[in-house]
Motif scaffolding. Structure first.
Motif, PDB file in Angstrom:
ATOM      1  N   ILE A   1      -3.903  33.939 -71.083  1.00  0.00           N
ATOM      2  CA  ILE A   1      -2.625  34.597 -71.386  1.00  0.00           C
ATOM      3  C   ILE A   1      -2.625  35.965 -70.705  1.00  0.00           C
ATOM      4  O   ILE A   1      -3.420  36.835 -71.049  1.00  0.00           O
ATOM      5  CB  ILE A   1      -2.425  34.758 -72.905  1.00  0.00           C
ATOM      6  N   GLU A   2      -1.748  36.145 -69.744  1.00  0.00           N
ATOM      7  CA  GLU A   2      -1.772  37.374 -68.934  1.00  0.00           C
ATOM      8  C   GLU A   2      -0.724  38.386 -69.356  1.00  0.00           C
ATOM      9  O   GLU A   2       0.185  38.074 -70.134  1.00  0.00           O
ATOM     10  CB  GLU A   2      -1.601  37.035 -67.455  1.00  0.00           C
ATOM     11  N   GLY A   3      -0.832  39.590 -68.794  1.00  0.00           N
ATOM     12  CA  GLY A   3       0.091  40.667 -69.124  1.00  0.00           C
ATOM     13  C   GLY A   3       0.861  41.206 -67.947  1.00  0.00           C
ATOM     14  O   GLY A   3       1.379  42.331 -67.999  1.00  0.00           O
ATOM     15  N   GLU A   4       1.001  40.398 -66.870  1.00  0.00           N
ATOM     16  CA  GLU A   4       1.691  40.901 -65.675  1.00  0.00           C
ATOM     17  C   GLU A   4       2.679  39.890 -65.083  1.00  0.00           C
ATOM     18  O   GLU A   4       3.141  40.074 -63.958  1.00  0.00           O
ATOM     19  CB  GLU A   4       0.672  41.296 -64.600  1.00  0.00           C
ATOM     20  N   GLU A   5       3.023  38.851 -65.800  1.00  0.00           N
ATOM     21  CA  GLU A   5       3.920  37.837 -65.238  1.00  0.00           C
ATOM     22  C   GLU A   5       5.259  38.436 -64.859  1.00  0.00           C
ATOM     23  O   GLU A   5       5.845  38.079 -63.830  1.00  0.00           O
ATOM     24  CB  GLU A   5       4.101  36.696 -66.243  1.00  0.00           C
ATOM     25  N   GLU A   6       5.762  39.354 -65.680  1.00  0.00           N
ATOM     26  CA  GLU A   6       7.080  39.928 -65.418  1.00  0.00           C
ATOM     27  C   GLU A   6       7.076  40.923 -64.261  1.00  0.00           C
ATOM     28  O   GLU A   6       8.140  41.408 -63.855  1.00  0.00           O
ATOM     29  CB  GLU A   6       7.625  40.603 -66.690  1.00  0.00           C
ATOM     30  N   ILE A   7       5.918  41.223 -63.706  1.00  0.00           N
ATOM     31  CA  ILE A   7       5.852  42.050 -62.491  1.00  0.00           C
ATOM     32  C   ILE A   7       5.198  41.263 -61.359  1.00  0.00           C
ATOM     33  O   ILE A   7       4.603  41.829 -60.449  1.00  0.00           O
ATOM     34  CB  ILE A   7       5.126  43.395 -62.737  1.00  0.00           C
ATOM     35  N   GLY A   8       5.315  39.939 -61.427  1.00  0.00           N
ATOM     36  CA  GLY A   8       4.869  39.106 -60.317  1.00  0.00           C
ATOM     37  C   GLY A   8       3.437  38.648 -60.364  1.00  0.00           C
ATOM     38  O   GLY A   8       2.911  38.169 -59.356  1.00  0.00           O
ATOM     39  N   SER A   9       2.752  38.799 -61.520  1.00  0.00           N
ATOM     40  CA  SER A   9       1.340  38.361 -61.653  1.00  0.00           C
ATOM     41  C   SER A   9       0.502  38.919 -60.508  1.00  0.00           C
ATOM     42  O   SER A   9      -0.279  38.201 -59.873  1.00  0.00           O
ATOM     43  CB  SER A   9       1.267  36.825 -61.686  1.00  0.00           C
ATOM     44  N   VAL A  10       0.644  40.212 -60.261  1.00  0.00           N
ATOM     45  CA  VAL A  10       0.072  40.817 -59.055  1.00  0.00           C
ATOM     46  C   VAL A  10      -1.447  40.715 -58.973  1.00  0.00           C
ATOM     47  O   VAL A  10      -2.012  40.728 -57.878  1.00  0.00           O
ATOM     48  CB  VAL A  10       0.506  42.301 -58.938  1.00  0.00           C
TER      49      VAL A  10
END
Length: 460
Positions: free
Chosen positions: A151-160
């Motif tokens: 579960i990641e925390g950057e999907e809304e900024i493009g999963s950089v």
């Protein structure tokens, strides 16, 4: 009997689960705003704690160059398939705030809909996965499959940073199938399994004319106007029928199979209702394709914004020295975003009007993805949906992009099953985002059914 016990568990614990979800949604984990960095970290901690509470083992909050990834596993189903569950705990910004009927981080239930930022995209759906596993462990004491959570925390900024994370930890993430709940049903009461996503290529075009804005009376007619130049340049990218005129743009486009075309034609879709809902005088798109084909399986090139010159009240008689545009392309198999970017840049060079210079900057890129919809893992999802909703699901592609899906599929070499429970009208990324609780209830059951169906489908 097994399913009856699970359904009873969800009914008995519904209010408790909704209270927990409200607590999760109250965390303003906006990944794009630096002021919310600590809130994003709090979102990661809440996710990790929720996994530990239900019996997930080896839970870690794993750092990246940006926001962390939450990992956990339950690997006690010896000889059974392993599922990697992916989701994200970060959310979009909430602007414009005045359009929210209730504060975005004060979850509220109205008309059996849960309103809050992240309710549908994607905290609500991540939470459902956690509670589905909880229900099975509480009622059965075991799971029919092994599970891993990412579960990641950057999907809304493009999963950089997730590409690098998956590459670094691909042995840790190894599984037989990847399951994601970050898509939607086809319509109310009509579940859908999404087996394909479009890719993405974004860029900015900057046009520079004179050293500064010029008086239109003194210089007009003698010097190129940067705004005129960018309008002229942008007009060369598409023709009047919506066809993209960039040389080579369509060369690698994978054509739709006859089977898929017939499946789309069989779906209940009312183009006139669609037009009315959008309040446009008529629909527009590439000739020779239906609306569903245009939005699911054909590539696009869209201007997202154009700006330059004087924007204030009244008029200012100048020749703007600069003009800018942002464009994005949605791509389909087998288009490569880097290749498409290079083709567009070459087109821009060939069509740059006289008197200006043009530069380009690249933004988000993501490859398109498709899994054959006859794969056993996808067909198992179809049976689970049918059992929960009582209707046969649709097999669709989606016009949007989840760039990390292709990364997971390629690096881990596993099928990807996109099992969404939101509805297209639930305002994700917009004010008054909400989640229909009927799909919260049915989605929990669907996920539990799926793990048993998957166990059978992937038996060696």
């Amino acid at each position: 009997m097994k399913h009856t016990v699970i359904e009873s568990y969800f009914k008995e614990h519904r209010e408790k689960h909704l209270d927990e979800l409200k607590e999760y949604l109250a965390i303003p984990s906006i990944s794009s705003l630096s002021d919310h960095k600590q809130d994003v970290a709090k979102g990661a901690e809440w996710t990790a704690d929720a996994l530990r509470k239900i019996g997930i083992e080896n839970v870690e909050i794993m750092p990246t160059a940006g926001h962390p990834v939450v990992y956990g596993e339950w690997l006690k189903a010896e000889g059974k398939p392993t599922v990697l569950i992916y989701g994200h705990y970060d959310v979009q910004p909430v602007d414009p705030l005045h359009l929210w009927d209730t504060p975005p981080f004060e979850p509220a239930i109205r008309d059996e809909k849960l309103y809050a930022r992240g309710a549908s995209d994607d905290k609500g759906q991540v939470f459902m996965h956690i509670k589905a596993i909880e229900a099975l462990l509480k009622t059965e004491g075991t799971l029919p499959v092994n599970v891993k959570f990412c579960i990641e925390g950057e999907e809304e900024i493009g999963s950089v940073n997730l590409d690098q994370f998956v590459e670094q930890y691909k042995d840790k993430l190894k599984a037989d199938v990847l399951v994601i709940s970050d898509t939607t049903l086809y319509a109310k009461g009509k579940p859908a399994i999404c087996y394909g996503l479009r890719g993405l290529c974004g860029m900015q075009i900057d046009v520079k004319g004179a050293k500064g804005d010029l008086h239109s009376g003194l210089y007009g007619g003698a010097v190129q106007n940067a705004l005129h130049a960018i309008v002229q340049l942008l007009s060369t990218l598409r023709n009047d029928q919506g066809k993209i005129m960039v040389k080579g743009f369509y060369d690698k486009v994978q054509e739709l199979t006859e089977e898929e075309r017939k499946a789309y034609e069989a779906l209940p879709f009312d183009a006139e209702q669609y037009r009315c809902e959008l309040e446009v005088p008529e629909l527009f798109g590439e000739e020779g394709f239906s609306t569903l084909e245009r939005t699911w399986v054909r590539p696009t090139l869209e201007i997202n914004g154009v700006y330059g010159g004087f924007q204030g009240e009244g008029i200012k008689t100048v020749l703007p020295a600069e003009a800018h545009a942002k464009i994005t392309c949605r791509l389909v198999p087998d288009q490569d975003p880097q290749e498409i970017a290079e083709l567009i840049i070459e087109h821009i060079k060939e069509h740059t009007p006289p008197g200006v210079t043009v530069t380009t900057s690249l933004f988000d890129q993501g490859k398109p993805f498709v899994t054959p919809f006859d794969h056993p893992a996808i067909q198992a999802a179809g049976r689970a949906y049918q059992k929960a909703y009582g209707v046969e699901p649709a097999y669709t592609r989606m016009g949007g992009s989840i760039p990390i899906v292709e990364t997971f599929g390629t690096l881990l070499d596993i099928p990807v099953v996109l099992m969404g429970f939101g509805l297209p009208e639930e305002n994700f990324h917009a004010p008054n985002e909400h989640f229909h609780l009927e799909n919260f209830d049915q989605g929990l059951r669907t996920l539990c059914y799926y793990w048993y169906e998957l166990e059978e489908a992937l038996k060696n």
